[in-house]
Scaffold this motif. Structure first.
Motif, mmCIF file in Angstrom:
data_model
loop_
_atom_site.group_PDB
_atom_site.id
_atom_site.type_symbol
_atom_site.label_atom_id
_atom_site.label_comp_id
_atom_site.label_asym_id
_atom_site.label_seq_id
_atom_site.Cartn_x
_atom_site.Cartn_y
_atom_site.Cartn_z
ATOM 1 N N GLY A 214 0.920 -1.291 0.109
ATOM 2 C CA GLY A 214 0.029 0.028 0.078
ATOM 3 C C GLY A 214 0.830 1.090 -0.094
ATOM 4 N N PHE A 218 -1.606 6.018 3.584
ATOM 5 C CA PHE A 218 -2.620 5.322 3.993
ATOM 6 C C PHE A 218 -2.105 4.233 4.978
ATOM 7 N N CYS A 221 -2.136 0.874 3.518
ATOM 8 C CA CYS A 221 -3.141 0.213 2.998
ATOM 9 C C CYS A 221 -3.090 0.681 1.328
ATOM 10 N N ASP A 223 -4.467 1.829 -2.628
ATOM 11 C CA ASP A 223 -5.653 2.641 -3.345
ATOM 12 C C ASP A 223 -5.344 2.128 -4.546
ATOM 13 N N GLN A 230 -8.385 5.470 -0.051
ATOM 14 C CA GLN A 230 -7.795 3.949 0.146
ATOM 15 C C GLN A 230 -9.344 2.991 -0.125
#
Length: 454
Positions: A214, A218, A221, A223, A230
């Motif tokens: 990621g 984020f 995490c 996107d 995200q």
């Protein structure tokens, strides 16, 4: 100075904190370096001049403290909140309870398992208490003995990879000749071995999505569609959208998101899932068989101008309400003259058993044809009239004609005709239509008539 140090150790043993920390899979390895204090007093042997368990537990005057680094421990997190550890410690014993003794050297080598209590409620708190069990072997000068150990302690995070460690261990000797005792410890724990499972440059400890690459903004995490939202908060993680639409696109700008829009490239109406309705009849153009003329949903968008339940394209009288069996045209209120004539033509052919009112089976089709005609005029009422020839007495003939008229009425009612639309009466030989002196004339006089009641 010695007493001050003991007080610090005792206070640290029962310290509480609002921070949180735990050795875990992100930092599986730990080395602890610290000091230890040995207490031989509150060990449950009051008859030996020693206290009950926990008696004067906080009396630091009983502690044998070696202030220099005197305890070393290595631990490895094996999973499910459990840490396997081994330790070595040294000390100098000069106090047994309130009694001073000549210095005795103390060495211990041990190991065991510890369980992080936060694991019970899946807590990530940096104040991390634990319980442990294990064993160790001690030497007092040259005498060695083994013990079974129970431990309580906690870690408090100082920096990302350094924690303060406080613990106390009860060591129960296997043989009564060897001393039971407590060992209290304070130290610094150094942690390492952090991993980055998904290789996104954010270690698992700080990565909210440790198994999926990621972005740093984020906290690790993803996107996937690079729309700045995200995936976990993006209703359309694989199609770039806008924040006001929770990350989903609306290609045709009709206010219906593409994921919910059956016509995503043509502006339409929300109630039709984004599809257009050119004639504004509530039926989407793609489903409307008459897209330029307002109609009804039950006719796939085609009109029923007269509202009779038959769409105009199938209605022979589209501007006048009618019935299905007449292809949308209205049913006449009364039968025309030719229909009345047809009824009586059928009625005259109804056959009865000789001298009786029972209808013969071969008249079934005739009666079915009569029933069909009566059903076409549900508002009209009819009289069923029975007639005979002049053979026999007038009284007998009147009763026979009355019974035969009633038999026809009963048959029609049993086959669906409303009884309140029908009446029956027998006239006997009183209304001949031919000469009773001839066989042909008498045959014409023996008849049933069905007449419209006006």
């Amino acid at each position: 100075m010695k007493n001050i140090t003991k007080l610090i150790v005792a206070g640290a043993i029962f310290l509480s904190a609002s921070l949180s920390f735990a050795q875990n899979e992100n930092n599986p390895w730990a080395v602890t370096i610290g000091v230890n204090a040995i207490d031989l007093y509150p060990v449950g042997e009051p008859d030996q001049g020693l206290g009950e368990y926990f008696d004067e537990f906080f009396n630091v005057d009983h502690y044998n403290l070696l202030a220099a680094p005197s305890r070393f421990e290595v631990g490895y997190y094996v999973g499910d909140g459990i840490v396997a550890s081994g330790n070595f410690s040294i000390n100098q014993i000069d106090q047994v309870g309130d009694t001073s003794i000549d210095d005795i050297s103390y060495y211990a080598l041990g190991g065991g398992l510890k369980y992080n209590i936060n694991e019970l409620w899946n807590s990530q708190s940096v104040f991390s208490p634990y319980l442990g069990v294990g064993g160790s072997y001690q030497w007092l000068d040259d005498e060695g003995f083994g013990t079974f150990n129970g431990t309580f302690g906690f870690d408090v995070l100082i920096t990302e990879n350094i924690a303060a460690n406080v613990g106390t261990t009860y060591k129960h000797a296997f043989e009564d000749a060897n001393p039971k005792h407590w060992q209290h410890t304070v130290g610094l724990k150094l942690l390492w071995g952090a991993t980055d499972t998904d290789g996104d440059g954010i270690i698992d400890k700080n990565d909210k999505c440790p198994e999926t690459p990621g972005k740093e903004e984020f906290m690790g995490c993803p996107d996937s569609d690079d729309d700045g939202i995200q995936d976990s908060q993006d209703d359309c993680p694989y199609a770039a959208g806008t924040p006001e639409n929770n990350g989903c696109p609306d290609t045709d700008g009709d206010g219906v998101l593409d994921k919910d829009d059956k016509c995503p490239e043509v502006a339409g109406k929300a109630e039709l899932m984004g599809c257009p309705d050119g004639d504004n009849d509530g039926v989407a153009d793609g489903d409307d068989e008459c897209p330029t003329v307002a109609g009804l949903a039950k006719f796939n968008g085609c009109p029923d101008t007269d509202g009779d339940g038959i769409q105009d394209s199938e209605d022979e009288c589209p501007n006048e309400a009618g019935i299905a069996e007449l292809n949308g045209c209205p049913r006449p209120a009364l039968p025309p003259q030719e229909v009345q004539a047809q009824l009586n033509e059928y009625a005259r052919t109804i056959l009865f058993d000789t001298g009786k009112a029972t209808i013969k089976a071969e008249s079934a089709q005739t009666l079915a044809d009569i029933t069909a005609i009566l059903n076409k005029y549900p508002e009209a009422k009819f009289s069923i009239d029975g007639h005979t020839d002049s053979v026999g007495s007038a009284r007998y003939n009147e009763r026979l004609s009355d019974d035969r008229a009633l038999s026809v009425k009963t048959y029609l009612v049993e086959n669906g005709i409303n009884e309140f639309r029908l009446s029956s009466q027998g006239y006997g030989e009183s209304k001949p239509v031919a000469d009773n002196s001839t066989a042909a004339g008498r045959a014409q006089n023996r008849r049933v008539e069905i007449n419209l009641v006006k």
